[in-house]
Design a protein around this motif. Structure first.
Motif, PDB file in Angstrom:
ATOM      1  N   ASP A   1     -22.867 -54.077  10.729  1.00 57.43           N
ATOM      2  CA  ASP A   1     -23.064 -53.966  12.551  1.00 57.43           C
ATOM      3  C   ASP A   1     -22.039 -54.744  13.110  1.00 57.43           C
ATOM      4  O   ASP A   1     -21.991 -54.859  14.315  1.00 57.43           O
ATOM      5  CB  ASP A   1     -24.691 -54.120  12.926  1.00 57.43           C
ATOM      6  N   GLN A   2     -21.431 -55.739  12.592  1.00 54.77           N
ATOM      7  CA  GLN A   2     -20.490 -56.585  13.263  1.00 54.77           C
ATOM      8  C   GLN A   2     -18.905 -56.440  13.019  1.00 54.77           C
ATOM      9  O   GLN A   2     -18.057 -57.149  13.455  1.00 54.77           O
ATOM     10  CB  GLN A   2     -20.956 -57.906  12.858  1.00 54.77           C
ATOM     11  N   MET A   3     -18.816 -55.389  11.797  1.00 49.14           N
ATOM     12  CA  MET A   3     -17.394 -55.239  11.473  1.00 49.14           C
ATOM     13  C   MET A   3     -16.612 -54.767  12.691  1.00 49.14           C
ATOM     14  O   MET A   3     -15.474 -54.986  12.918  1.00 49.14           O
ATOM     15  CB  MET A   3     -17.418 -54.374  10.345  1.00 49.14           C
ATOM     16  N   ASP A   4     -16.871 -53.851  13.410  1.00 50.57           N
ATOM     17  CA  ASP A   4     -16.006 -53.175  14.638  1.00 50.57           C
ATOM     18  C   ASP A   4     -15.813 -54.507  15.495  1.00 50.57           C
ATOM     19  O   ASP A   4     -14.793 -54.360  16.035  1.00 50.57           O
ATOM     20  CB  ASP A   4     -17.046 -52.126  15.332  1.00 50.57           C
ATOM     21  N   SER A   5     -16.912 -55.224  15.743  1.00 49.13           N
ATOM     22  CA  SER A   5     -16.303 -56.189  16.571  1.00 49.13           C
ATOM     23  C   SER A   5     -15.397 -57.175  16.200  1.00 49.13           C
ATOM     24  O   SER A   5     -14.353 -57.645  17.016  1.00 49.13           O
ATOM     25  CB  SER A   5     -17.693 -57.201  16.750  1.00 49.13           C
ATOM     26  N   LEU A   6     -15.385 -57.583  14.813  1.00 51.37           N
ATOM     27  CA  LEU A   6     -14.232 -58.245  14.382  1.00 51.37           C
ATOM     28  C   LEU A   6     -12.934 -57.663  14.309  1.00 51.37           C
ATOM     29  O   LEU A   6     -11.908 -58.246  14.679  1.00 51.37           O
ATOM     30  CB  LEU A   6     -14.565 -58.568  12.555  1.00 51.37           C
ATOM     31  N   ILE A   7     -12.941 -56.263  13.940  1.00 50.23           N
ATOM     32  CA  ILE A   7     -11.407 -55.488  13.957  1.00 50.23           C
ATOM     33  C   ILE A   7     -11.169 -55.533  15.505  1.00 50.23           C
ATOM     34  O   ILE A   7     -10.108 -55.656  15.942  1.00 50.23           O
ATOM     35  CB  ILE A   7     -11.803 -53.958  13.743  1.00 50.23           C
ATOM     36  N   GLU A   8     -12.166 -55.415  16.643  1.00 49.35           N
ATOM     37  CA  GLU A   8     -11.675 -55.207  17.951  1.00 49.35           C
ATOM     38  C   GLU A   8     -11.017 -56.758  18.333  1.00 49.35           C
ATOM     39  O   GLU A   8     -10.122 -56.846  18.823  1.00 49.35           O
ATOM     40  CB  GLU A   8     -12.781 -55.157  18.868  1.00 49.35           C
ATOM     41  N   ALA A   9     -11.620 -57.846  17.672  1.00 48.53           N
ATOM     42  CA  ALA A   9     -10.927 -59.177  18.252  1.00 48.53           C
ATOM     43  C   ALA A   9      -9.828 -59.327  17.505  1.00 48.53           C
ATOM     44  O   ALA A   9      -8.698 -59.959  18.035  1.00 48.53           O
ATOM     45  CB  ALA A   9     -11.957 -60.138  17.398  1.00 48.53           C
ATOM     46  N   LEU A  10      -9.456 -58.595  16.374  1.00 51.70           N
ATOM     47  CA  LEU A  10      -8.127 -58.481  15.863  1.00 51.70           C
ATOM     48  C   LEU A  10      -6.997 -57.948  16.454  1.00 51.70           C
ATOM     49  O   LEU A  10      -5.975 -58.130  16.608  1.00 51.70           O
ATOM     50  CB  LEU A  10      -8.171 -58.353  14.182  1.00 51.70           C
ATOM     51  N   GLU A  11      -7.498 -56.821  17.012  1.00 48.55           N
ATOM     52  CA  GLU A  11      -6.554 -55.884  17.760  1.00 48.55           C
ATOM     53  C   GLU A  11      -6.023 -56.687  19.182  1.00 48.55           C
ATOM     54  O   GLU A  11      -5.206 -56.031  19.879  1.00 48.55           O
ATOM     55  CB  GLU A  11      -7.478 -54.877  18.237  1.00 48.55           C
ATOM     56  N   THR A  12      -6.780 -57.758  19.561  1.00 48.94           N
ATOM     57  CA  THR A  12      -6.308 -58.422  20.682  1.00 48.94           C
ATOM     58  C   THR A  12      -5.072 -59.232  20.780  1.00 48.94           C
ATOM     59  O   THR A  12      -4.459 -59.816  21.525  1.00 48.94           O
ATOM     60  CB  THR A  12      -7.431 -59.138  21.453  1.00 48.94           C
ATOM     61  N   VAL A  13      -4.782 -59.491  19.503  1.00 48.48           N
ATOM     62  CA  VAL A  13      -3.659 -60.317  19.111  1.00 48.48           C
ATOM     63  C   VAL A  13      -2.547 -59.916  18.284  1.00 48.48           C
ATOM     64  O   VAL A  13      -2.700 -58.756  17.511  1.00 48.48           O
ATOM     65  CB  VAL A  13      -3.944 -61.770  18.372  1.00 48.48           C
ATOM     66  N   GLU A  14      -1.517 -60.269  18.086  1.00 46.65           N
ATOM     67  CA  GLU A  14      -0.247 -59.777  17.453  1.00 46.65           C
ATOM     68  C   GLU A  14      -0.258 -60.655  16.063  1.00 46.65           C
ATOM     69  O   GLU A  14       0.045 -61.628  16.237  1.00 46.65           O
ATOM     70  CB  GLU A  14       1.124 -59.864  18.144  1.00 46.65           C
ATOM     71  N   ILE A  15      -0.338 -60.216  14.775  1.00 46.00           N
ATOM     72  CA  ILE A  15      -0.620 -60.627  13.730  1.00 46.00           C
ATOM     73  C   ILE A  15       0.282 -59.780  12.891  1.00 46.00           C
ATOM     74  O   ILE A  15       0.190 -58.500  12.691  1.00 46.00           O
ATOM     75  CB  ILE A  15      -1.773 -60.654  13.032  1.00 46.00           C
ATOM     76  N   ALA A  16       1.190 -60.380  12.038  1.00 42.38           N
ATOM     77  CA  ALA A  16       2.044 -59.579  11.058  1.00 42.38           C
ATOM     78  C   ALA A  16       1.383 -59.449   9.759  1.00 42.38           C
ATOM     79  O   ALA A  16       1.330 -60.417   8.902  1.00 42.38           O
ATOM     80  CB  ALA A  16       3.578 -60.446  11.066  1.00 42.38           C
ATOM     81  N   TRP A  17       0.924 -58.357   9.596  1.00 43.57           N
ATOM     82  CA  TRP A  17       0.109 -58.186   8.250  1.00 43.57           C
ATOM     83  C   TRP A  17       0.836 -57.533   7.045  1.00 43.57           C
ATOM     84  O   TRP A  17       0.505 -57.827   6.199  1.00 43.57           O
ATOM     85  CB  TRP A  17      -1.043 -56.948   8.686  1.00 43.57           C
ATOM     86  N   THR A  18       2.277 -57.128   7.480  1.00 40.63           N
ATOM     87  CA  THR A  18       2.976 -57.109   6.413  1.00 40.63           C
ATOM     88  C   THR A  18       3.139 -58.229   5.182  1.00 40.63           C
ATOM     89  O   THR A  18       3.513 -58.980   5.628  1.00 40.63           O
ATOM     90  CB  THR A  18       4.328 -56.420   6.843  1.00 40.63           C
ATOM     91  N   GLY A  19       2.814 -57.959   4.086  1.00 41.47           N
ATOM     92  CA  GLY A  19       2.825 -58.989   3.079  1.00 41.47           C
ATOM     93  C   GLY A  19       1.881 -59.840   2.781  1.00 41.47           C
ATOM     94  O   GLY A  19       1.582 -60.594   2.020  1.00 41.47           O
ATOM     95  N   LYS A  20       0.716 -59.489   3.814  1.00 44.41           N
ATOM     96  CA  LYS A  20      -0.540 -60.434   3.451  1.00 44.41           C
ATOM     97  C   LYS A  20      -1.326 -59.632   2.603  1.00 44.41           C
ATOM     98  O   LYS A  20      -1.597 -58.438   2.447  1.00 44.41           O
ATOM     99  CB  LYS A  20      -1.149 -60.475   4.965  1.00 44.41           C
TER     100      LYS A  20
END
Length: 272
Positions: free
Chosen positions: A73-92
């Motif tokens: 029930d909290q996964m969507d909230s975490l994804i929404e928090a990640l969407e608020t910032v620029e993170i270079a996920w390539t290679g992670k």
């Protein structure tokens, strides 16, 4: 995992009780800790007694490895928090620990260039289930070994077989043990003795199979007397009577043994 700051964590819920918490307890280099808020991140870091609570998900940008744990029930909230910032996920590499996310969560990370692996308890003592690919899968296998356990890797497309095996060895088996113990009680044993004897019977069968496989089957070479066997089955109360007949038939057919005995069991009169 090493002693330096090597990975970040984004989490929610009972993180300390999860595999993420067990990994952190190993002193394996937890850096930034992120939650849906700074208060939550602080609570997680304080409970783990390691890591640094971050005010923004952007703190995950410098790390190459990110752990993820959350109740559904909290996964969507975490994804929404990640969407608020620029993170270079390539290679992670992203390791999703001790939870069963929907495909949309996995796709969110992989769609941004990260490799993703899942590490979960699977009901097998001393082993953890690992699913994934690429660099994340390699890291996941290493993490499992750091936890003092062995990874079980399930190739894509075969999950249903693994899950059915777990079902057969856990939820489906317990009622059979219970029925065997009940028969021992009916034979006159006290409850504690019936449980001890019933448990010993199943443990012995498991140990024998582990040692010699199919050849450990009591009827591998020699079939029992058909009349005696039918009498034993017919004297067993339902629902165990029908279950026993089906289990024994399954054994005879799958192990390709004693076709005449199998035919006898098929011909037994079934309850209405």
């Amino acid at each position: 995992m090493g002693s330096q700051l090597e990975y970040g964590l984004i989490g929610a819920g009972a993180v300390a009780a999860s595999l993420a918490g067990k990994l952190a307890a190993k002193g394996s280099g937890l850096g930034p800790v992120v939650g849906v808020s700074y208060r939550v991140a602080s609570r997680i870091a304080n409970t783990l007694r390691t890591g640094v609570a971050a005010r923004s998900c952007a703190a995950l940008d410098p790390v190459r490895l990110v752990m993820f744990h959350s109740p559904p029930d909290q996964m969507d909230s975490l994804i929404e928090a990640l969407e608020t910032v620029e993170i270079a996920w390539t290679g992670k590499s992203v390791l999703i620990l001790d939870c069963d996310p929907p495909e949309s969560v996995i796709a969110w990370f992989s769609g941004r260039g990260a490799s993703v692996a899942l590490v979960r308890n699977c009901g097998v003592p001393g082993r953890l289930r690992v699913d994934g690919s690429g660099a994340a899968l390699i890291v996941a296998q290493r993490v499992v070994r750091d936890l003092g356990m062995r990874p079980i890797e399930i190739p894509a497309g075969t999950e249903k077989y693994f899950e059915a095996a777990i079902l057969a060895g856990t939820a489906a088996l317990t009622p059979l043990i219970d029925q065997a113990v009940d028969l021992l009680r009916r034979s006159g044993m006290r409850d504690t003795e019936a449980v001890a004897v019933g448990t010993a019977l199943f443990e012995q069968t498991v140990r024998s199979f582990g040692y010699s496989g199919r050849q450990s089957w009591a009827w591998h070479n020699r079939a029992p007397d058909p009349e005696d066997l039918v009498a034993q089955i017919e004297g067993t109360p339902e629902p165990l009577r029908s279950t026993l007949r089906q289990l024994l038939l399954m054994g005879l057919e799958s192990l390709d043994r004693h076709p005449d005995l199998a035919a006898t069991l098929r011909q037994m009169k079934q309850p209405d």
